[in-house]
Design an enzyme around this catalytic site. Structure first.
Site, PDB file in Angstrom:
ATOM      1  N   PRO A 173       0.795  -1.229   0.000  1.00 61.59           N
ATOM      2  CA  PRO A 173       0.000   0.000   0.000  1.00 61.59           C
ATOM      3  C   PRO A 173       0.826   1.275   0.000  1.00 61.59           C
ATOM      4  O   PRO A 173       1.847   1.370   0.673  1.00 61.59           O
ATOM      5  CB  PRO A 173      -0.818  -0.104   1.294  1.00 61.59           C
ATOM      6  N   ASN A 174       0.346   2.210  -0.793  1.00 61.00           N
ATOM      7  CA  ASN A 174       0.870   3.579  -0.909  1.00 61.00           C
ATOM      8  C   ASN A 174       2.180   3.680  -1.688  1.00 61.00           C
ATOM      9  O   ASN A 174       2.646   4.785  -1.956  1.00 61.00           O
ATOM     10  CB  ASN A 174       1.038   4.223   0.479  1.00 61.00           C
TER      11      ASN A 174
ATOM     12  N   ARG B 183       5.305  10.979  -2.652  1.00 62.35           N
ATOM     13  CA  ARG B 183       4.957  10.671  -1.263  1.00 62.35           C
ATOM     14  C   ARG B 183       6.161  10.912  -0.350  1.00 62.35           C
ATOM     15  O   ARG B 183       7.171  10.207  -0.458  1.00 62.35           O
ATOM     16  CB  ARG B 183       4.541   9.208  -1.174  1.00 62.35           C
TER      17      ARG B 183
ATOM     18  N   TYR C 179      11.142   8.787   1.478  1.00 62.26           N
ATOM     19  CA  TYR C 179      11.148   7.675   0.529  1.00 62.26           C
ATOM     20  C   TYR C 179      11.907   7.956  -0.768  1.00 62.26           C
ATOM     21  O   TYR C 179      12.007   7.077  -1.626  1.00 62.26           O
ATOM     22  CB  TYR C 179       9.703   7.269   0.209  1.00 62.26           C
TER      23      TYR C 179
ATOM     24  N   ASN D  31       8.061  -5.495  -0.349  1.00 59.67           N
ATOM     25  CA  ASN D  31       7.898  -4.314   0.495  1.00 59.67           C
ATOM     26  C   ASN D  31       6.408  -4.237   0.808  1.00 59.67           C
ATOM     27  O   ASN D  31       5.612  -3.784  -0.023  1.00 59.67           O
ATOM     28  CB  ASN D  31       8.372  -3.039  -0.203  1.00 59.67           C
TER      29      ASN D  31
ATOM     30  N   ALA E 233       2.871  -0.547   5.086  1.00 60.13           N
ATOM     31  CA  ALA E 233       2.358  -0.570   6.456  1.00 60.13           C
ATOM     32  C   ALA E 233       1.854  -1.948   6.885  1.00 60.13           C
ATOM     33  O   ALA E 233       1.795  -2.242   8.087  1.00 60.13           O
ATOM     34  CB  ALA E 233       1.250   0.463   6.603  1.00 60.13           C
TER      35      ALA E 233
ATOM     36  N   GLU F 185      12.436  -9.302   2.786  1.00 63.44           N
ATOM     37  CA  GLU F 185      11.656  -8.122   3.169  1.00 63.44           C
ATOM     38  C   GLU F 185      12.500  -6.885   2.902  1.00 63.44           C
ATOM     39  O   GLU F 185      13.657  -6.829   3.321  1.00 63.44           O
ATOM     40  CB  GLU F 185      11.306  -8.210   4.662  1.00 63.44           C
TER      41      GLU F 185
ATOM     42  N   HIS G 230      12.618  -2.429   2.733  1.00 61.23           N
ATOM     43  CA  HIS G 230      12.045  -1.111   3.018  1.00 61.23           C
ATOM     44  C   HIS G 230      12.974  -0.046   2.471  1.00 61.23           C
ATOM     45  O   HIS G 230      14.205  -0.170   2.576  1.00 61.23           O
ATOM     46  CB  HIS G 230      11.846  -0.908   4.522  1.00 61.23           C
TER      47      HIS G 230
ATOM     48  N   ARG H 253      12.658   4.960  12.876  1.00 66.56           N
ATOM     49  CA  ARG H 253      11.452   5.783  12.759  1.00 66.56           C
ATOM     50  C   ARG H 253      10.529   5.563  13.972  1.00 66.56           C
ATOM     51  O   ARG H 253      10.982   5.156  15.020  1.00 66.56           O
ATOM     52  CB  ARG H 253      10.762   5.478  11.419  1.00 66.56           C
TER      53      ARG H 253
HETATM   54  C1  DQA Z   1       8.027   1.302   4.117  1.00 59.09           C
HETATM   55  C2  DQA Z   1       8.051   1.543   5.629  1.00 59.09           C
HETATM   56  C3  DQA Z   1       6.679   1.339   6.222  1.00 59.09           C
HETATM   57  O1  DQA Z   1       6.711   1.594   7.632  1.00 59.09           O
HETATM   58  C4  DQA Z   1       5.678   2.276   5.583  1.00 59.09           C
HETATM   59  O2  DQA Z   1       4.383   2.045   6.093  1.00 59.09           O
HETATM   60  C5  DQA Z   1       5.693   2.224   4.110  1.00 59.09           C
HETATM   61  C6  DQA Z   1       6.980   2.133   3.426  1.00 59.09           C
HETATM   62  C7  DQA Z   1       9.389   1.603   3.470  1.00 59.09           C
HETATM   63  O3  DQA Z   1       9.606   1.160   2.344  1.00 59.09           O
HETATM   64  O4  DQA Z   1      10.217   2.309   4.054  1.00 59.09           O
HETATM   65  O5  DQA Z   1       4.667   2.311   3.460  1.00 59.09           O
HETATM   66  O6  DQA Z   1       7.755  -0.083   3.901  1.00 59.09           O
END
Ligand code: DQA
Length: 155
Positions: A13-14, A21, A26, A77, A80, A101, A103, A110
């Site tokens: 998501p996102n 964003r 990011y 990735n 959230a 995994e 990020h 954070r």
């Molecule tokens: C994320 C870190 C997560 O905490 C966050 O909710 C994201 C992006 C990252 O790539 O740094 O959506 O996965």
């Protein structure tokens, strides 16, 4: 290593909003640019990448299930959902495909709610904090994993 390996690149998501964003967190690369960089890097290692981004937990889980038929590895990735989704964790554990995994940001530097990953314990490892380069490191991590495992887990 035998012929072409296939990797599912899964963004949650996102992550479709990358580029606009919170660029201070990011980075400025768009999702398309990120995917192109991963594909080019993977191709140089003889790896084919298939990408999906979804904002929906169920769609991510379906993609993980479908990957059983063709994928040698997953780069995930989960956004959230990393911090909340038992269902995603169970999907990865259920298919048994080696998963890295990733990020973009360093989740451990954070907010405290980002420090916990429900997914990390069933992944082969976690890479966090290197922007787009986190994904390239994940490709290398899979190559290392396959070499170490003797490439026995081919579908
Ligand atoms: C994320 C870190 C997560 O905490 C966050 O909710 C994201 C992006 C990252 O790539 O740094 O959506 O996965």
């Amino acid at each position: 290593m035998p012929t072409t390996r296939r990797v599912l690149l899964l963004n949650g998501p996102n992550l479709n909003l990358l580029g606009t964003r919170e660029p201070q967190v990011y980075g400025s690369a768009t999702l398309d640019e990120l995917v192109q960089r991963v594909e080019a890097f993977a191709q140089a290692h003889g790896i084919e990448v298939r990408h999906l981004q979804s904002n929906h937990e169920g769609a991510l889980i379906d993609a993980i299930h479908e990957a059983r038929a063709w994928a040698h590895g997953i780069i995930l990735n989960a956004g959230a959902y990393t911090h909340t989704s038992v269902a995603l964790r169970d999907a990865i554990a259920g298919v048994g495909i080696p998963t890295v995994e990733v990020h973009l940001s360093n989740i451990h530097a954070r907010e405290s709610f980002r420090h916990t990953s429900l997914i990390a314990p069933i992944c082969i490892g976690q890479i966090s904090g290197f922007g787009v380069y986190s994904y390239l490191l994940a490709v290398q991590a899979l190559v290392y994993h396959w070499q170490r495992e003797g490439s026995s887990s081919v579908p």
